[in-house]
Scaffold this active site. Structure first.
Site, mmCIF file in Angstrom:
data_model
loop_
_atom_site.group_PDB
_atom_site.id
_atom_site.type_symbol
_atom_site.label_atom_id
_atom_site.label_comp_id
_atom_site.label_asym_id
_atom_site.label_seq_id
_atom_site.Cartn_x
_atom_site.Cartn_y
_atom_site.Cartn_z
ATOM 1 N N ASP A 24 -15.915 -12.336 28.696
ATOM 2 C CA ASP A 24 -15.965 -13.696 29.249
ATOM 3 C C ASP A 24 -15.071 -14.610 28.419
ATOM 4 O O ASP A 24 -14.694 -14.275 27.294
ATOM 5 C CB ASP A 24 -17.412 -14.225 29.310
ATOM 6 C CG ASP A 24 -18.164 -14.097 27.994
ATOM 7 O OD1 ASP A 24 -17.563 -13.697 26.981
ATOM 8 O OD2 ASP A 24 -19.359 -14.392 27.979
ATOM 9 N N ASN A 68 -31.376 -17.830 27.392
ATOM 10 C CA ASN A 68 -31.925 -17.849 28.756
ATOM 11 C C ASN A 68 -31.772 -16.489 29.441
ATOM 12 O O ASN A 68 -31.988 -16.367 30.634
ATOM 13 C CB ASN A 68 -31.239 -18.943 29.590
ATOM 14 C CG ASN A 68 -29.742 -18.717 29.719
ATOM 15 O OD1 ASN A 68 -29.214 -17.699 29.277
ATOM 16 N ND2 ASN A 68 -29.046 -19.661 30.329
ATOM 17 N N HIS A 126 -28.956 -14.735 29.671
ATOM 18 C CA HIS A 126 -27.653 -14.466 30.296
ATOM 19 C C HIS A 126 -26.947 -13.278 29.644
ATOM 20 O O HIS A 126 -27.176 -12.959 28.474
ATOM 21 C CB HIS A 126 -26.774 -15.723 30.350
ATOM 22 C CG HIS A 126 -26.189 -16.184 29.055
ATOM 23 N ND1 HIS A 126 -25.727 -17.467 28.850
ATOM 24 C CD2 HIS A 126 -25.946 -15.540 27.890
ATOM 25 C CE1 HIS A 126 -25.243 -17.579 27.644
ATOM 26 N NE2 HIS A 126 -25.369 -16.428 27.030
ATOM 27 N N GLU A 133 -25.320 -16.548 34.254
ATOM 28 C CA GLU A 133 -26.528 -17.319 33.991
ATOM 29 C C GLU A 133 -27.660 -16.839 34.902
ATOM 30 O O GLU A 133 -27.395 -16.141 35.896
ATOM 31 C CB GLU A 133 -26.235 -18.798 34.232
ATOM 32 C CG GLU A 133 -25.089 -19.352 33.399
ATOM 33 C CD GLU A 133 -25.423 -19.528 31.922
ATOM 34 O OE1 GLU A 133 -26.442 -18.964 31.447
ATOM 35 O OE2 GLU A 133 -24.658 -20.219 31.235
#
Ligand code: F6R
Length: 249
Positions: free
Chosen positions: A67, A136, A138, A143
């Site tokens: 990413d 979270n 991810h 996400e």
């Protein structure tokens, strides 16, 4: 799935480095995707030491970026490409042409992301995907709520991720680009082998949720449980909330 509990961060880093080193020894031209973030920094330091002492050679491996921020050039201080160049590729002697960058400045990200997927396929697919886990859940910048079959694409970042990533440069969330290009969950899950690292108490709750609660796109890391060859290395703090998972010490 193997869940390995490391005694501390050093132990986690050495064990993780061993996984990549073993692959490089067995298949010197394997295809690998590495994560940025704080968690793998120790692993990268161990690997650089092993390269310097000629215990391992990473120079023939081929790398695909997991990413990176959109609208950020490769020489920008916020670029993950630049970050990985400095953290591992340059000191480990990986030539630039062995690192496939994401199309972070391409005016047509849709076409460029499709070309990225084709490049991965042309390289024979990802042999080893290294991952951290977001607070979270991810994976990469996928996400919660990202489709399990999603391809490499342009995504909007959540406020949680903007705040969490601001720490990398010691600035506020306003300095973090609001969009990124990430390998999709589909792309990530297709890798032949996965290595996920989790360190510190801040990851304990999400790791337990990912490993012991429902497999759901709302916790992307939980989808790894559907993959064939997954190794999770967590230090004691990150593993402290696991109750039902069989672990290897
Ligand atoms: C980084 C990435 C992220 C991180 C995750 C954990 O390329 O894709 O998913 O792996 O946010 O980050 P750290 O390791 O800094 O806690």
């Amino acid at each position: 799935m193997d869940v390995v509990i490391a005694s501390d961060y050093e132990d986690l880093s050495r064990r993780a480095a061993g996984v990549l080193a073993d692959l490089a020894l067995a298949r010197p031209d394997a295809v690998v995707s590495l994560a940025t973030g704080e968690t793998p920094l120790g692993m990268y330091r161990v690997l650089i030491g092993w390269v310097e002492s000629r215990r391992v050679d990473l120079s023939r491996l081929r790398f695909f970026m997991l990413d990176d921020y959109y609208g950020v050039a490769q020489d920008d201080r916020r670029s993950f490409y630049r970050w990985l160049q400095q953290a591992i590729f340059e000191p480990a002697g990986v030539p630039r042409h062995h690192v496939y960058p994401l199309p972070t400045t391409d005016a047509d990200p849709v076409a460029a992301c499709a070309a990225y997927e084709e490049a991965i396929a042309a390289a024979g697919g990802i042999d080893l995907q290294l991952l951290g886990i977001g607070a979270n859940g991810h994976l990469g910048f996928n996400e919660p709520g990202s489709p399990a079959a999603s391809p490499t694409r342009l995504v909007d970042l959540t406020e949680t991720t903007l705040e969490s990533n601001a720490r990398y440069w010691g600035t506020g969330p306003e300095d973090v680009p609001r969009q990124a290009i990430t390998m999709g969950l589909g792309t990530i899950l297709r890798a032949r082998r996965h290595l996920l690292l989790a360190s510190g108490a801040a990851k304990a709750e999400i790791l337990a949720r990912a490993l012991e609660e429902q497999i759901t796109e709302e916790a992307p890391a939980s989808l790894l449980r559907q993959c064939a060859a997954v190794t999770i290395i967590a230090d004691r703090a990150a593993a402290s909330r696991l109750r039902r998972t069989a672990v290897v010490e």
